[in-house]
Design an enzyme around this catalytic site. Structure first.
Site, PDB file in Angstrom:
ATOM      1  N   TYR A 144      -8.325 -26.633  -5.146  1.00 11.96           N
ATOM      2  CA  TYR A 144      -8.926 -26.473  -4.082  1.00 11.96           C
ATOM      3  C   TYR A 144      -8.157 -25.081  -3.348  1.00 11.96           C
ATOM      4  O   TYR A 144      -6.899 -25.309  -3.146  1.00 11.96           O
ATOM      5  CB  TYR A 144      -8.953 -27.460  -2.919  1.00 11.96           C
ATOM      6  CG  TYR A 144      -9.769 -27.109  -1.362  1.00 11.96           C
ATOM      7  CD1 TYR A 144     -11.161 -26.786  -1.425  1.00 11.96           C
ATOM      8  CD2 TYR A 144      -8.960 -26.890  -0.523  1.00 11.96           C
ATOM      9  CE1 TYR A 144     -11.871 -26.524  -0.189  1.00 11.96           C
ATOM     10  CE2 TYR A 144      -9.479 -26.661   0.959  1.00 11.96           C
ATOM     11  CZ  TYR A 144     -10.738 -26.347   0.886  1.00 11.96           C
ATOM     12  OH  TYR A 144     -11.588 -26.043   1.852  1.00 11.96           O
ATOM     13  N   ASP A 239      -1.157 -20.651  -5.984  1.00 10.80           N
ATOM     14  CA  ASP A 239      -1.729 -21.205  -4.612  1.00 10.80           C
ATOM     15  C   ASP A 239      -0.553 -22.086  -4.058  1.00 10.80           C
ATOM     16  O   ASP A 239      -0.545 -23.665  -4.563  1.00 10.80           O
ATOM     17  CB  ASP A 239      -2.853 -21.637  -4.765  1.00 10.80           C
ATOM     18  CG  ASP A 239      -3.492 -22.166  -3.270  1.00 10.80           C
ATOM     19  OD1 ASP A 239      -2.661 -22.357  -2.529  1.00 10.80           O
ATOM     20  OD2 ASP A 239      -4.719 -22.460  -3.112  1.00 10.80           O
ATOM     21  N   LYS A 267       0.544 -23.484   5.522  1.00 13.69           N
ATOM     22  CA  LYS A 267       1.009 -24.917   6.000  1.00 13.69           C
ATOM     23  C   LYS A 267       2.504 -24.600   6.524  1.00 13.69           C
ATOM     24  O   LYS A 267       2.671 -24.312   7.614  1.00 13.69           O
ATOM     25  CB  LYS A 267       1.011 -25.759   4.895  1.00 13.69           C
ATOM     26  CG  LYS A 267      -0.612 -26.067   4.599  1.00 13.69           C
ATOM     27  CD  LYS A 267      -0.974 -27.268   3.973  1.00 13.69           C
ATOM     28  CE  LYS A 267      -2.259 -27.550   3.262  1.00 13.69           C
ATOM     29  NZ  LYS A 267      -3.323 -27.953   4.317  1.00 13.69           N
TER      30      LYS A 267
HETATM   31  N1  HOZ Z   1      -8.174 -28.989   3.201  1.00 14.60           N
HETATM   32  C1  HOZ Z   1      -7.266 -29.906   3.697  1.00 14.60           C
HETATM   33  C2  HOZ Z   1      -6.769 -30.917   2.754  1.00 14.60           C
HETATM   34  N2  HOZ Z   1      -6.337 -30.508   1.718  1.00 14.60           N
HETATM   35  C3  HOZ Z   1      -7.674 -30.567   5.302  1.00 14.60           C
HETATM   36  C4  HOZ Z   1      -7.570 -29.723   6.127  1.00 14.60           C
HETATM   37  C5  HOZ Z   1      -7.980 -30.362   7.508  1.00 14.60           C
HETATM   38  O1  HOZ Z   1      -8.921 -31.215   7.466  1.00 14.60           O
HETATM   39  O2  HOZ Z   1      -7.371 -30.307   8.430  1.00 14.60           O
END
Ligand code: HOZ
Length: 423
Positions: A144, A239, A267
């Site tokens: 992802y 990524d 992050k």
């Molecule tokens: N896409 C994020 C986890 N892989 C989640 C982000 C969120 O819900 O804060």
């Protein structure tokens, strides 16, 4: 305590926010039940609006490597706040952060700051296409890279949790520029390049997957990826939004000793504030406007609060490289407590207990997990005060704020919860 206030807030939220949440996986569709509405965090602990306290293993989905409200991060934000929240003009702090990122991740010879991981991957892809003058991207099933149009194909994270095939709203022309291959499969990559090599702008990969649960690369896989992309003059994009500063100070690329052409990070560099970045080879990054013709911009890019939090985070990591050993040891204890009938994948302080006895090396094997058992386990842990990612297809994150007592309590809760889930 029963989540009565959380439930009332969730009911209310659903009237004004799609699904009641601002990011799908927070709605707990993968495990059912009432998502807890959070009142505050402190160190390794979260407190919900119903008065429950949890040991937190989400850490805001990765950013909180030092836990909630770390004093150095708070001081940095407060210092910045006193000077103003946004200028839309350059500051010296941005240079300092870019320089520090280059020290940690030397392959990022030049860095552009953005506001989210999605923006970083979207921009890196545009740069790859503009630089190579090619259109096709290769991504991997279950990886992802944010909600970038062309990358929402067989994606992990919330897309996998909700069992969505691909997303409506992505024009076919966009998804047609993406080739999706199984992760950890060198042969499939060779074949794709054999068939389309001169049209492939880039391969984008989570060097350690976190969005279909934690899945490390097989020995030699990233090396092969590097070799093949080089041979075909396609760019390799790591990524590292999740793995950057997490699995090692220099990210997965330092752990596995591979030099990508472009890297995306996010992050951890924001310490909980919204910031991300992309960067890489100087000859490629000078194509970015205003030094080059590839356009990318942002009103809040390089925001002083976020940059200050990021600087505090990276300076802390620079001064305390021992944190990685501490994180590894704590996470290894969690990994070790699972019954043999489960598969546990861990890289540094990212980890997933998969409810399957098969080795999990790609999206298909991740999907052999028994998500009903995972849901039972999740709720049994929650009742014992442990807050895990509410999906089998997400990694958990340990922070330096997790104490030995936290880990011991979690191991005990996990042993009881495995019993409940598996019987
Ligand atoms: N896409 C994020 C986890 N892989 C989640 C982000 C969120 O819900 O804060």
């Amino acid at each position: 305590m029963k989540p009565e206030i959380s439930q009332a807030l969730f009911d209310r939220a659903q009237l004004s926010i799609p699904g009641g949440v601002n990011s799908p996986v927070r709605a707990w569709r993968g495990v059912g039940g009432t998502p807890r509405f959070i009142q505050k965090g402190e160190g390794s602990h979260l407190f919900d609006v119903d008065g429950n306290e949890y040991i937190d293993y989400i850490g805001s989905w990765g950013p909180l490597l030092l836990g909630h409200r770390h004093p150095e991060i708070l001081d940095a934000i407060q210092g910045a706040l006193a000077r103003g929240t946004s200028f839309g003009a350059p500051t010296e702090l941005e240079i300092e952060l870019a320089e520090l990122i280059r020290e940690f991740v030397p392959s990022m010879e030049m860095v552009r700051m953005v506001n989210s991981g999605t923006e970083a991957t979207m921009s890196a892809l545009r740069v790859a296409r503009g630089f190579t003058n090619r259109d096709i991207t290769i991504k991997f099933e279950g990886c992802y890279h944010g909600h970038v149009d062309s990358l929402l194909v067989k994606a992990g994270s919330g897309v996998a949790t909700l069992g969505l095939p691909d997303s409506p709203g992505v024009p076919k022309g966009f998804s047609d520029t993406t080739i999706t291959l199984p992760y950890n499969n060198v042969e499939a990559l060779e074949q794709a390049f054999h068939a389309h090599g001169d049209k492939i702008a880039a391969v984008i990969v989570e060097p350690v997957c976190g969005n279909m649960g934690c899945i490390p690369p097989n020995a030699g896989y990233l090396e092969a990826m590097r070799r093949i992309t080089e041979r075909h003059e396609a760019l390799l994009i790591f990524d590292e939004v999740m793995t950057g500063f997490r699995v090692a100070p220099g990210g997965a690329q330092s752990l596995y000793n591979i030099k990508p052409d472009l890297t995306t990070i996010g992050k951890v560099i924001g310490g909980g504030l919204p910031i991300a970045a992309y960067g890489g080879r100087k000859d490629i990054m000078t194509f970015v406007a205003p030094s080059g013709p590839i356009y990318q911009a942002g009103t809040l890019s390089g925001n002083p609060l976020a940059v200050s939090a990021g600087l505090a985070m990276l300076r802390h990591l620079q001064a305390h490289s021992e944190v990685y050993e501490q994180l590894n040891q704590a996470t290894a204890q969690l990994a070790a407590c699972a019954p043999e009938s489960l598969t546990v994948n861990r890289v540094g302080s990212m980890m997933t207990w998969f409810f399957t006895d098969q080795a999990v090396t790609d999206y298909d094997s991740a999907k052999t997990s028994n998500t009903t058992q995972f849901g039972k386990f999740f709720h049994a842990m929650l009742e014992r005060g442990i807050y895990l990612p509410p999906s089998q297809y997400e990694a958990l994150f340990v922070s330096t704020a997790h104490t030995e007592a936290d880990i011991a309590r979690t191991v005990e809760a996990a042993r009881e919860s495995f019993e409940i889930a598996l019987n």
